[in-house]
Scaffold this active site. Sequence first.
Site, PDB file in Angstrom:
ATOM      1  N   LYS A 105      48.767  41.242  46.542  1.00  0.00           N
ATOM      2  CA  LYS A 105      48.971  40.795  45.166  1.00  0.00           C
ATOM      3  C   LYS A 105      49.913  41.803  44.524  1.00  0.00           C
ATOM      4  O   LYS A 105      49.626  42.378  43.455  1.00  0.00           O
ATOM      5  CB  LYS A 105      47.611  40.719  44.445  1.00  0.00           C
ATOM      6  N   ASP A 108      37.599  40.009  52.624  1.00  0.00           N
ATOM      7  CA  ASP A 108      36.210  39.561  52.535  1.00  0.00           C
ATOM      8  C   ASP A 108      36.178  38.078  52.148  1.00  0.00           C
ATOM      9  O   ASP A 108      35.530  37.253  52.794  1.00  0.00           O
ATOM     10  CB  ASP A 108      35.485  40.413  51.478  1.00  0.00           C
TER      11      ASP A 108
HETATM   12 MG    MG Z   1      31.541  38.990  53.140  1.00  0.00          MG
END
Ligand code: MG
Length: 335
Positions: free
Chosen positions: A173, A230
């Site tokens: 980003k 994640d």
């Molecule tokens: Mg996770």
Amino acid sequence: MKKIVLIPGDGIGVEITESVKTILKKAEAPIEWIEKTAGLTAYQKTGNPLPEDTIQAIEKHRVALKGPLTTPVGTGFRSVNVGLRQQFRLYSNIRPAITLPNIDSPFKGVDMVIFRENTQGLYIGKEQWVNEEQKDHAESIAVVTEEASRKIITAAFEYARNQNRKKVTLVHKANILKFTTGLFLEVGRKVATDYEEIEFEDLIVDNMAMQMVMRPKRFDVVVTTNLFGDILSDLASGLVGGLGVTGAANIGDNAAMFEAVHGSAPDIAGQNKANPLALLFSSLMMLEHIGEKQTAETIRRAIYQTLVERKVYCTPDIGGEGTTSTFTQAICDNI
Ligand code: MG
Ligand code: NAI
């Protein structure tokens, strides 16, 4: 025989590790399991969720297979998963998402591997109240270093080279977070010049999220920072049937830990309903890591054959009518 530390873990952990042990034995994988405890099971037995004895075993044998660990809310011990990653500097979190035969999903032909930086970014836990009394203003610090970035990005490129993959996509980003993810991108551009045979592209994370859903087939190897990794790796699992069917590895320079990414599923623990595939796929990554490629391939073929020909024996979460035991037996029969 290669000695590998086995942490069955909590909840369904015991059932799925039994299944994996049975299948690897059937395939004659040359492994001697060194069983150790961690998580709630260890906490209840010893008062310590990450016993010294378990840490020493991983230090000695350097490879571990780990079931899910319950992190109780409120009792005060911190996540053992995070603890293990930090203790052994397992900087590389690797999560493949590959379309499986006969598993219901609107997305077809997905075959991507996400490399997530596992030790830095916004997940270092440096948070503070700006206004300690009112607690109405909080701050979080993200850390990105050139060294850690180079390590994870190089790991992704090395993987692409060794596995004959064509492209590495770096996700960032850098338009907004110019210093932190800007640095990550800059290091990526430098590392890419050492791998001329591999195509390199970079994408901004929000666009990436859309592209993964619209055109998942266009991704091959993906590398990104901790928080983005994640989220995107769970998204990738969702494209191919969910967390019950995707494995994961945490790799550092001196140790490697393979684990299912789902939790201990207390709602179905002890009922012979748990799908062993996630931990099984993790164990195949482990076999490849220790040089047992052929054994991993044999088991992979048996899994695919079971999904195609004997779906009724599979667990209910993937549309089967069977149990952990019938699924395990069907895979063994196909080996
Ligand atoms: Mg996770
Ligand atoms: P969870 O992943 O345990 O369960 C979410 C849902 O998915 C449940 O309905 C469960 O039955 C189902 N599910 C998960 N794995 C399955 C499998 N192999 N086969 C069939 N169904 C499966 O997540 P939840 O409920 O949020 O967490 C439960 C506990 O697990 C918590 O204590 C949490 O801290 C811990 N946890 C541990 C992780 C790890 O050790 N890597 C990761 C995520 C959660």
